[in-house]
Design a protein around this motif. Structure first.
Motif, PDB file in Angstrom:
ATOM      1  N   ARG A 186      34.584  37.755  52.538  1.00  0.00           N
ATOM      2  CA  ARG A 186      34.649  36.667  51.435  1.00  0.00           C
ATOM      3  C   ARG A 186      34.124  35.375  52.255  1.00  0.00           C
ATOM      4  NH1 ARG A 186      35.947  33.978  47.618  1.00  0.00           N
ATOM      5  NH2 ARG A 186      37.719  32.908  46.802  1.00  0.00           N
ATOM      6  N   SER A 236      32.286  38.507  48.003  1.00  0.00           N
ATOM      7  CA  SER A 236      32.437  37.497  47.274  1.00  0.00           C
ATOM      8  C   SER A 236      32.199  36.080  48.142  1.00  0.00           C
ATOM      9  CB  SER A 236      34.053  37.380  46.956  1.00  0.00           C
ATOM     10  OG  SER A 236      34.334  36.035  46.171  1.00  0.00           O
ATOM     11  N   LYS A 285      32.263  40.864  39.217  1.00  0.00           N
ATOM     12  CA  LYS A 285      32.979  39.730  38.486  1.00  0.00           C
ATOM     13  C   LYS A 285      32.347  38.640  38.060  1.00  0.00           C
ATOM     14  CE  LYS A 285      37.072  40.723  41.096  1.00  0.00           C
ATOM     15  NZ  LYS A 285      38.327  40.071  42.059  1.00  0.00           N
ATOM     16  N   GLY A 314      32.917  31.962  47.221  1.00  0.00           N
ATOM     17  CA  GLY A 314      33.471  31.196  46.232  1.00  0.00           C
ATOM     18  C   GLY A 314      32.616  30.188  45.449  1.00  0.00           C
ATOM     19  N   GLU A 327      30.564  38.791  43.402  1.00  0.00           N
ATOM     20  CA  GLU A 327      31.127  37.727  42.572  1.00  0.00           C
ATOM     21  C   GLU A 327      30.413  36.575  43.409  1.00  0.00           C
ATOM     22  OE1 GLU A 327      35.098  35.215  41.610  1.00  0.00           O
ATOM     23  OE2 GLU A 327      35.356  36.914  43.160  1.00  0.00           O
ATOM     24  N   GLY A 355      29.307  32.280  38.567  1.00  0.00           N
ATOM     25  CA  GLY A 355      29.939  31.311  37.865  1.00  0.00           C
ATOM     26  C   GLY A 355      28.998  30.021  37.321  1.00  0.00           C
ATOM     27  N   GLY A 373      30.887  32.477  42.851  1.00  0.00           N
ATOM     28  CA  GLY A 373      31.662  31.420  41.965  1.00  0.00           C
ATOM     29  C   GLY A 373      30.850  30.238  41.408  1.00  0.00           C
TER      30      GLY A 373
END
Length: 109
Positions: free
Chosen positions: A5, A28, A80, A30, A51, A83, A53
């Motif tokens: 991450r 991931s 996920k 962020g 993912e 974003g 973010g």
């Protein structure tokens, strides 16, 4: 590499000799994920990314197969999600992709 991450942003830009970015267990990011202007990049293993973010940018990587870029976006959205905005542009449109032994491979003329 054992990075799973990144809490902030991940940016790889302006590396003309870089042919591969291999972070096999990174799942991931962020913040944003920006991969831009890496003219020799041909490999970005997709195994665990689930993912992002912020925004996801993959562009101006002339040797990188567009079908691999599209597969990365599809994979992250199926996880996920993303974003922010998706910016995919100026990659190698002349390639085709197929899955071989569970790994997506690009064939470019």
């Amino acid at each position: 590499p054992s990075i799973t991450r990144v809490g902030g942003h991940l940016s790889v830009r302006f590396h003309n000799a870089l042919t591969s970015i291999d972070l096999p267990i990174l799942s991931s990011v962020g913040g944003y994920l920006r991969i831009r202007k890496n003219s020799a990049l041909t490999s970005l293993p997709l195994r665990a990314r689930k993912e992002v973010g912020g925004y996801l940018e993959l562009g101006a990587c002339e040797a990188f197969a567009q079908c691999l870029a599209d597969a990365l976006v599809k994979q992250v959205r199926a996880g996920k999600g993303i974003g922010g905005e998706v910016k995919i542009y100026s990659n190698n449109e002349s390639c085709t992709c197929e899955e071989l032994h569970g790994v997506l491979e690009a064939r470019c003329p």
